[in-house]
Design a protein around this motif. Structure first.
Motif, PDB file in Angstrom:
ATOM      1  N   THR A   1       0.833  -1.197   0.000  1.00  0.00           N
ATOM      2  CA  THR A   1       0.000   0.000   0.000  1.00  0.00           C
ATOM      3  C   THR A   1       0.866   1.245   0.000  1.00  0.00           C
ATOM      4  O   THR A   1       1.809   1.339   0.789  1.00  0.00           O
ATOM      5  CB  THR A   1      -0.882   0.033   1.282  1.00  0.00           C
ATOM      6  OG1 THR A   1      -1.695  -1.129   1.312  1.00  0.00           O
ATOM      7  CG2 THR A   1      -1.752   1.280   1.322  1.00  0.00           C
TER       8      THR A   1
ATOM      9  N   ALA B   1      -0.322   5.022   0.275  1.00  0.00           N
ATOM     10  CA  ALA B   1      -1.480   5.919   0.350  1.00  0.00           C
ATOM     11  C   ALA B   1      -1.022   7.330   0.651  1.00  0.00           C
ATOM     12  O   ALA B   1      -0.160   7.543   1.500  1.00  0.00           O
ATOM     13  CB  ALA B   1      -2.425   5.433   1.446  1.00  0.00           C
TER      14      ALA B   1
ATOM     15  N   LEU C   1      -6.388   9.887   0.147  1.00  0.00           N
ATOM     16  CA  LEU C   1      -6.908   8.774   0.924  1.00  0.00           C
ATOM     17  C   LEU C   1      -6.922   9.145   2.413  1.00  0.00           C
ATOM     18  O   LEU C   1      -6.503  10.235   2.796  1.00  0.00           O
ATOM     19  CB  LEU C   1      -6.074   7.507   0.665  1.00  0.00           C
ATOM     20  CG  LEU C   1      -6.174   6.967  -0.771  1.00  0.00           C
ATOM     21  CD1 LEU C   1      -5.261   5.776  -0.972  1.00  0.00           C
ATOM     22  CD2 LEU C   1      -7.613   6.581  -1.124  1.00  0.00           C
ATOM     23  N   ARG C   2      -7.388   8.212   3.208  1.00  0.00           N
ATOM     24  CA  ARG C   2      -7.614   8.444   4.633  1.00  0.00           C
ATOM     25  C   ARG C   2      -6.365   8.898   5.394  1.00  0.00           C
ATOM     26  O   ARG C   2      -6.437   9.709   6.307  1.00  0.00           O
ATOM     27  CB  ARG C   2      -8.091   7.107   5.203  1.00  0.00           C
ATOM     28  CG  ARG C   2      -8.348   7.042   6.655  1.00  0.00           C
ATOM     29  CD  ARG C   2      -8.712   5.613   6.967  1.00  0.00           C
ATOM     30  NE  ARG C   2      -9.859   5.240   6.143  1.00  0.00           N
ATOM     31  CZ  ARG C   2     -11.067   4.969   6.616  1.00  0.00           C
ATOM     32  NH1 ARG C   2     -11.275   5.014   7.898  1.00  0.00           N
ATOM     33  NH2 ARG C   2     -12.049   4.645   5.821  1.00  0.00           N
TER      34      ARG C   2
ATOM     35  N   SER D   1     -11.291   8.682   2.117  1.00  0.00           N
ATOM     36  CA  SER D   1     -11.739   7.291   2.304  1.00  0.00           C
ATOM     37  C   SER D   1     -10.563   6.341   2.042  1.00  0.00           C
ATOM     38  O   SER D   1      -9.414   6.757   1.941  1.00  0.00           O
ATOM     39  CB  SER D   1     -12.885   6.984   1.331  1.00  0.00           C
ATOM     40  OG  SER D   1     -12.388   6.896  -0.001  1.00  0.00           O
ATOM     41  N   SER D   2     -10.889   5.049   1.919  1.00  0.00           N
ATOM     42  CA  SER D   2      -9.834   4.065   1.614  1.00  0.00           C
ATOM     43  C   SER D   2      -9.782   3.738   0.129  1.00  0.00           C
ATOM     44  O   SER D   2      -9.117   2.786  -0.272  1.00  0.00           O
ATOM     45  CB  SER D   2     -10.089   2.765   2.379  1.00  0.00           C
ATOM     46  OG  SER D   2     -10.148   3.021   3.732  1.00  0.00           O
TER      47      SER D   2
ATOM     48  N   GLU E   1      -6.316  -1.820   7.252  1.00  0.00           N
ATOM     49  CA  GLU E   1      -6.788  -0.450   7.396  1.00  0.00           C
ATOM     50  C   GLU E   1      -5.662   0.526   7.023  1.00  0.00           C
ATOM     51  O   GLU E   1      -4.505   0.283   7.387  1.00  0.00           O
ATOM     52  CB  GLU E   1      -7.191  -0.228   8.862  1.00  0.00           C
ATOM     53  CG  GLU E   1      -8.053   0.973   9.082  1.00  0.00           C
ATOM     54  CD  GLU E   1      -8.311   1.172  10.566  1.00  0.00           C
ATOM     55  OE1 GLU E   1      -8.438   2.329  10.965  1.00  0.00           O
ATOM     56  OE2 GLU E   1      -8.356   0.161  11.302  1.00  0.00           O
ATOM     57  N   ILE E   2      -6.020   1.573   6.314  1.00  0.00           N
ATOM     58  CA  ILE E   2      -5.006   2.594   6.000  1.00  0.00           C
ATOM     59  C   ILE E   2      -4.942   3.557   7.177  1.00  0.00           C
ATOM     60  O   ILE E   2      -5.888   4.295   7.442  1.00  0.00           O
ATOM     61  CB  ILE E   2      -5.380   3.370   4.718  1.00  0.00           C
ATOM     62  CG1 ILE E   2      -5.422   2.429   3.515  1.00  0.00           C
ATOM     63  CG2 ILE E   2      -4.406   4.505   4.466  1.00  0.00           C
ATOM     64  CD1 ILE E   2      -5.838   3.086   2.210  1.00  0.00           C
ATOM     65  N   LYS E   3      -3.859   3.499   7.932  1.00  0.00           N
ATOM     66  CA  LYS E   3      -3.749   4.452   9.047  1.00  0.00           C
ATOM     67  C   LYS E   3      -2.310   4.888   9.249  1.00  0.00           C
ATOM     68  O   LYS E   3      -1.385   4.129   8.954  1.00  0.00           O
ATOM     69  CB  LYS E   3      -4.334   3.866  10.335  1.00  0.00           C
ATOM     70  CG  LYS E   3      -3.721   2.579  10.783  1.00  0.00           C
ATOM     71  CD  LYS E   3      -4.382   2.129  12.064  1.00  0.00           C
ATOM     72  CE  LYS E   3      -3.728   0.855  12.538  1.00  0.00           C
ATOM     73  NZ  LYS E   3      -4.456   0.035  13.397  1.00  0.00           N
TER      74      LYS E   3
END
Ligand code: NAP
Length: 484
Positions: A213, A215, A333-334, A462-463, A481-483
């Protein structure tokens, strides 16, 4: 733990495009930090070159401002800055003209490593390479550093390789992918090949799938028209994500040297299967209250360029048969987060009556923020209450593990520039690697262009698009989860 700083040889580094964004934000502040760390020999010199008329003092002032803006306050030592800027010089040069070149030739010294950083638009690479030779500035040991994008498809990448090859041998060409300069990315090789623990499990028998990922929270505002000609596939997947995939999937090189490592990466790229339409999801971020969407940012209401892409990729070889690699990257993205997550398979048999707390082992390699690694393992939940399972992370944050040394790691650009001076190409892309990556990418792009596919809208913050969730759900898996 104190990291060792090994000075490089004395060098003359010419930065073409020295007044540009990349030079001001990354290259020049990075060189200052290396100077501060004691890695730059005192008699080395950095020569700025661009068309703007400016004298040495003007360039020194520009670099001082860049340091003020982009170097952390605790590293801005006035005496060191003065010392560093003493090593700077400037020559006004037009890549397409003849002026300035004799002056540059006169500045070069015998005995110093000569490196030329092409921090200009790729359309100028050929002009620079040609004039460096015409004016006898480049010698057989000189190195050139070229920036991304390296072509926009196989044909343009080949043409660029051919142009550079007219003037420089492959061992003199350093194609930068700054992802390869990240500490964690290199650590991936150390973890895999300096430990016995992981390698026996590193195959489709034990690894269920891999997620990569990248992001971002920013959109393409300000450079939308430029980005619209590229898109996430060309801008991120073909280069950065491909390199990450290679380092995870490659066979152990028999030795850690540039060509042996790059030979193994090339084999991975060549083993990538074509990606069918149903394994690709593309998206464009939508407008939110107060913020324009992709189409407005790109200044192209009919744009079909993706600001997000998710793909399921297969590496067709013995090691990886049956283990998919899911890649996703996007704008707005988030959270800003880049990571590789390796998810292992279930144990073959559970001896525990209550396995409700069971989760897969996951090795997470975080590229940003907070570079580090984390291995999720199952343990017994502490305390009374019987044998209940819970998952805990074995966490290795570089900042925690190495204290100040962890926060003070060289930025990717700094490390890569020092590698150029050392003459070490391990972390740079070879011409055939770049071409192979485009050879895989081109038919994917041509496929959606021929079908006339439109990217799906997704909410900013959002994701990504719903369909991307389905890409994994239908395989019985889910994205992490994207964090931050
Ligand atoms: P930029 O801000 O537009 O700077 C371009 C530089 O090139 C300026 O110093 C400009 O100075 C010089 N230049 C333009 N035409 C020239 C010519 N004919 N002869 C000599 N110098 C010329 O671009 P950038 O953002 O720094 O990007 C530079 C390269 O890095 C590009 O290939 C880009 O794709 C790549 N890159 C940039 C970033 C980034 O974060 N900025 C990230 C990855 C890759 P004068 O106008 O004074 O000549």
């Amino acid at each position: 733990m104190v990291s060792r700083v090994i000075p490089v040889e004395t060098f003359d580094l010419v930065i073409f495009g020295a007044t540009g964004d990349l030079a001001r934000r990354k290259i020049l502040p990075g060189l200052y930090r290396r100077y501060l760390a004691g890695q730059v020999p005192p008699d080395s010199r950095i020569i700025g070159a661009a068309r703007s008329a400016m004298d040495k003092a003007g360039f020194q002032a520009l670099v001082r401002e860049a340091i003020e803006e982009f170097v952390a306050a605790d590293k801005r030592d006035p005496a060191a800055i003065a010392d560093f800027t003493d090593r700077l010089d400037y020559v006004a040069i037009d890549a397409k003209g003849q002026e300035g070149w004799p002056a540059l030739a006169a500045m070069m010294r015998q005995g110093a490593v000569r490196a030329f950083y092409f921090s200009v638009a790729p359309s100028l690479f050929g002009d620079l390479a040609e004039r460096l030779h015409l004016h006898g500035i480049a010698d057989v040991d000189s190195r050139i550093v070229v920036e991304k994008p390296f072509g926009r498809d196989l044909a343009t990448a080949r043409a660029l390789n051919d142009t550079l090859a007219t003037h420089f041998a492959e061992h003199q060409i350093y194609r930068i992918d700054h992802y390869l300069g990240k500490e964690t990315v290199q650590n991936l090789m150390a973890v895999r090949f300096a430990n016995i623990l992981f390698e026996p499990l590193w195959n489709s028998q034990f690894i269920d799938h891999v997620q990569i990922t990248v992001a971002e929270t920013v959109g393409v505002e300000g450079r939308g028209a430029y980005y619209d000609k590229s898109g996430a596939m060309r801008d991120m997947v073909q280069n950065h994500m491909m390199q990450l995939l290679c380092l995870i999937a490659m066979e152990p090189p028999f030795h850690f040297d540039p060509d042996t490592v790059r030979d193994e990466k090339l084999k991975v790229i060549r083993a990538l299967q074509p990606v069918p339409a149903e394994d690709i999801v593309r998206g464009q971020y939508l407008a939110t209250a107060g913020a324009p969407g992709y189409l407005a940012d790109a200044e192209n209401p009919d744009s079909r360029t993706e600001s997000y892409i998710a793909l399921k990729v297969h590496v067709a070889n013995w090691r990886w048969k049956g283990t998919p690699f899911y890649l996703r990257t996007g704008k707005k993205l988030r959270a800003r987060a880049s990571e590789i997550a390796i998810t292992f398979k279930e144990p073959p048999h559970s001896i525990f009556d209550d396995a409700s707390g069971w989760r897969e082992n996951v090795l997470v390699i975080r590229l940003q923020p907070n570079e580090g690694m984390n291995l999720k393992v199952m343990i017994k939940e502490p305390g009374p209450g019987g044998m209940r399972l819970t998952q805990v992370p074995l966490d290795m944050s570089f900042t925690e593990a190495f204290g100040d040394e962890g926060t003070d790691m060289p930025d990717a650009y700094e490390r890569l520039i020092m590698d150029v001076i050392r003459g070490n190409q391990t972390l740079f892309m070879r011409g055939d690697e770049v071409e192979a990556a485009w050879a895989w990418t081109d038919p994917i792009i041509q496929g959606w262009e021929a079908r006339g596919d439109r990217p799906k809208g997704y909410d900013a913050g959002s994701s990504g698009p719903e369909d991307a969730l389905m890409l994994m759900h239908r395989d019985g898996r889910r994205w992490r989860e994207i964090k931050a």
